[in-house]
Design an enzyme around this catalytic site. Structure first.
Site, PDB file in Angstrom:
ATOM      1  N   HIS A 175     -56.748   1.653   7.647  1.00  0.00           N
ATOM      2  CA  HIS A 175     -57.543   2.181   8.751  1.00  0.00           C
ATOM      3  C   HIS A 175     -58.951   2.630   8.350  1.00  0.00           C
ATOM      4  CE1 HIS A 175     -56.272   5.925   6.914  1.00  0.00           C
ATOM      5  NE2 HIS A 175     -57.178   6.564   7.633  1.00  0.00           N
TER       6      HIS A 175
HETATM    7  C1  UD1 Z   1     -59.103   9.941  11.176  1.00  0.00           C
HETATM    8  C2  UD1 Z   1     -59.665  10.715   9.983  1.00  0.00           C
HETATM    9  C3  UD1 Z   1     -59.136  10.100   8.699  1.00  0.00           C
HETATM   10  C4  UD1 Z   1     -57.626  10.018   8.707  1.00  0.00           C
HETATM   11  C5  UD1 Z   1     -57.183   9.260   9.944  1.00  0.00           C
HETATM   12  C6  UD1 Z   1     -55.676   9.160  10.043  1.00  0.00           C
HETATM   13  C7  UD1 Z   1     -61.938  11.657  10.269  1.00  0.00           C
HETATM   14  C8  UD1 Z   1     -63.355  11.498   9.905  1.00  0.00           C
HETATM   15  N1  UD1 Z   1     -61.127  10.607   9.944  1.00  0.00           N
HETATM   16  O1  UD1 Z   1     -59.580   8.607  11.117  1.00  0.00           O
HETATM   17  O2  UD1 Z   1     -59.538  10.907   7.599  1.00  0.00           O
HETATM   18  O3  UD1 Z   1     -57.195   9.355   7.538  1.00  0.00           O
HETATM   19  O4  UD1 Z   1     -57.685   9.952  11.100  1.00  0.00           O
HETATM   20  O5  UD1 Z   1     -55.305   8.434  11.172  1.00  0.00           O
HETATM   21  O6  UD1 Z   1     -61.554  12.657  10.811  1.00  0.00           O
HETATM   22  N2  UD1 Z   1     -57.781   6.077  18.383  1.00  0.00           N
HETATM   23  C9  UD1 Z   1     -56.866   5.824  19.368  1.00  0.00           C
HETATM   24  N3  UD1 Z   1     -55.921   6.796  19.636  1.00  0.00           N
HETATM   25  C10 UD1 Z   1     -55.861   7.977  18.974  1.00  0.00           C
HETATM   26  C11 UD1 Z   1     -56.819   8.228  17.998  1.00  0.00           C
HETATM   27  C12 UD1 Z   1     -57.762   7.274  17.702  1.00  0.00           C
HETATM   28  O7  UD1 Z   1     -56.875   4.776  19.977  1.00  0.00           O
HETATM   29  O8  UD1 Z   1     -54.972   8.798  19.274  1.00  0.00           O
HETATM   30  C13 UD1 Z   1     -58.789   5.034  18.058  1.00  0.00           C
HETATM   31  C14 UD1 Z   1     -60.063   5.177  18.836  1.00  0.00           C
HETATM   32  O9  UD1 Z   1     -60.570   3.905  19.040  1.00  0.00           O
HETATM   33  C15 UD1 Z   1     -60.958   5.900  17.861  1.00  0.00           C
HETATM   34  C16 UD1 Z   1     -60.517   5.313  16.542  1.00  0.00           C
HETATM   35  O10 UD1 Z   1     -59.122   5.124  16.681  1.00  0.00           O
HETATM   36  O11 UD1 Z   1     -62.305   5.712  18.118  1.00  0.00           O
HETATM   37  C17 UD1 Z   1     -60.797   6.197  15.361  1.00  0.00           C
HETATM   38  O12 UD1 Z   1     -60.237   7.502  15.547  1.00  0.00           O
HETATM   39  P1  UD1 Z   1     -60.872   8.761  14.775  1.00  0.00           P
HETATM   40  O13 UD1 Z   1     -60.092   9.987  15.031  1.00  0.00           O
HETATM   41  O14 UD1 Z   1     -62.336   8.825  15.039  1.00  0.00           O
HETATM   42  O15 UD1 Z   1     -60.762   8.341  13.249  1.00  0.00           O
HETATM   43  P2  UD1 Z   1     -59.549   7.693  12.414  1.00  0.00           P
HETATM   44  O16 UD1 Z   1     -59.974   6.334  11.989  1.00  0.00           O
HETATM   45  O17 UD1 Z   1     -58.246   7.829  13.125  1.00  0.00           O
END
Ligand code: UD1
Length: 380
Positions: free
Chosen positions: A223
């Protein structure tokens, strides 16, 4: 003296397994602590958030800030605005944050500005790579924290090297391992085929759970922006996993929503769903992931938490990163992980040399399942 009002914060998936044992331990001392739980809502899908609460026996949050996804500035900014309000309403004596996600950083900055004391669980980890957003979150959070609970001596040294006062640093061990020890037995009773059936993503051409047996499959999670956001890198990785790994061993991939979006946008999703050796799963729960890890012959991951779990379970782990903030998990320190980045030559070499290694569990000092106990004892 009255009870200490302790506000614990969760935001994203890796926070849940770190906060669960801490909150449980606080609740064992009702005369000393008045615990509160705030969920920032950084993660919000059922599979990324809500499902972890009953599974890890985390109480319902007292406040949910619903900040959702966005750019870093949007996410951190929205969290700060909402968390400031939560602080004013609830008036805690201490805010406790965990790990290195945006929620960790945003809430520690907000608490420090409101002159509320901050404690950081999993302090002192450093990858020394500021291109990772998590490294920025770690540095900021540690700089502002009044109490720094560290997992190992390397973390202590990192903090002292940055000039942090020794008196603030408390070596307590790795709290994730508390959660692993609590749920390991229940995980070992789960059936692999049932996990696959319950969490399978669509696609008729996919290999079925019936083809999985212990020690007979590879497990993949991916991820990090450095692996999934660049279409060329992602396409190369898919080629490696489909043509080389899944050719030899069934490959179970629990797909993070960020990666799924990229795969679909880059036109790679079809290729994966048509590959018979690859089993694509939704993000699975903690106990299900533990079960998959217990049975895997080899893990491929870019997650720091899974690196640590592989280490304690003994699963050989190829880490798709060029550095790590968790050096103790590496084979040179006694762990089970090797860094391979996303370079195909290195990945191939690691796969070939590690796919037949025996399981070799390794527990660093104080990764003993009693970290929450030590943290809470130090606060009494
Ligand atoms: C975040 C953390 C990372 C951790 C990871 C575990 C930061 C900077 N990054 O990364 O350290 O390893 O979580 O999962 O805090 N999305 C969904 N549903 C959700 C959550 C996210 O669809 O419930 C999608 C969205 O498109 C979103 C993308 O995932 O924009 C990224 O989510 P985000 O929380 O920004 O970062 P992660 O890549 O999950």
């Amino acid at each position: 003296m009255g009870r200490l009002k302790v506000m614990a914060v969760v935001g994203a998936r890796p926070n849940f397994m770190k906060i669960a044992p801490f909150v449980r331990e606080l609740r064992r001392h009702p005369l000393c602590f008045d615990p509160l739980l705030v969920h920032t809502g950084q993660h919000y899908d059922e599979t990324m958030s809500a499902s972890f609460f009953p599974a890890l026996r985390i109480p319902e949050p007292d406040a949910h800030l619903a900040v959702g996804s966005g750019t870093h500035a949007e996410q951190v900014g929205r969290t700060m605005i909402a968390f400031e309000q939560a602080l004013k309403t609830r008036n805690p004596d201490l805010v406790v944050v965990a790990g290195d996600v945006n929620a960790t950083c945003a809430c520690s900055v907000t608490a420090a500005k409101e002159r509320v004391k901050v404690a950081h669980i999993e302090a002192g980890l450093r990858s020394f790579d500021r291109s990772m957003p998590e490294e920025i979150n770690r540095i900021v959070t540690d700089r502002l924290s009044d109490i720094l609970f560290t997992p190992d001596e390397i973390a202590d040294r990192n903090l002292l090297n940055e000039g942090i006062d020794r008196a603030k640093v408390k070596l307590v061990g790795n709290i994730m391992i508390d959660t692993l020890d609590t749920h390991r037995e229940a995980a070992s009773r789960l059936n692999l085929g049932e996990i696959v059936t319950a969490n399978r993503m669509g696609g008729d051409g996919l290999a079925s759970g019936a083809s999985l047996w212990d020690d007979g499959y590879a497990l993949l999670t991916l991820h990090r922006p450095s692996n999934v956001d660049d279409p060329d890198i992602l396409a190369r990785l898919i080629g490696f996993f489909a043509d080389e790994v899944a050719h030899e061993l069934p490959l179970v991939w629990t797909v993070h929503p960020r990666s799924r979006r990229r795969l679909e946008a880059d036109g790679l999703w079809q290729r994966l769903t048509g590959c018979p050796g690859i089993i694509l799963l939704e993000p699975v729960g903690y106990i299900e992931m533990l079960r998959l890890n217990l049975g895997a012959r080899i893990m491929f991951t870019d997650s720091g938490g899974l690196q640590e779990e592989c280490c304690v379970l003994g699963t050989p782990c190829v880490t798709l990163r060029n550095n790590t903030e968790r050096p103790l998990t590496l084979r040179e320190y006694g762990g089970t992980c090797e860094l391979a980045g996303n370079d195909l030559v290195r990945l191939r070499k690691r796969f070939l040399e590690m796919r037949s290694l025996p399981r070799r569990p390794f527990r660093p000092p104080m990764w003993d399942g009693r970290t929450a106990e030590r943290i809470v004892a130090s606060m009494m």
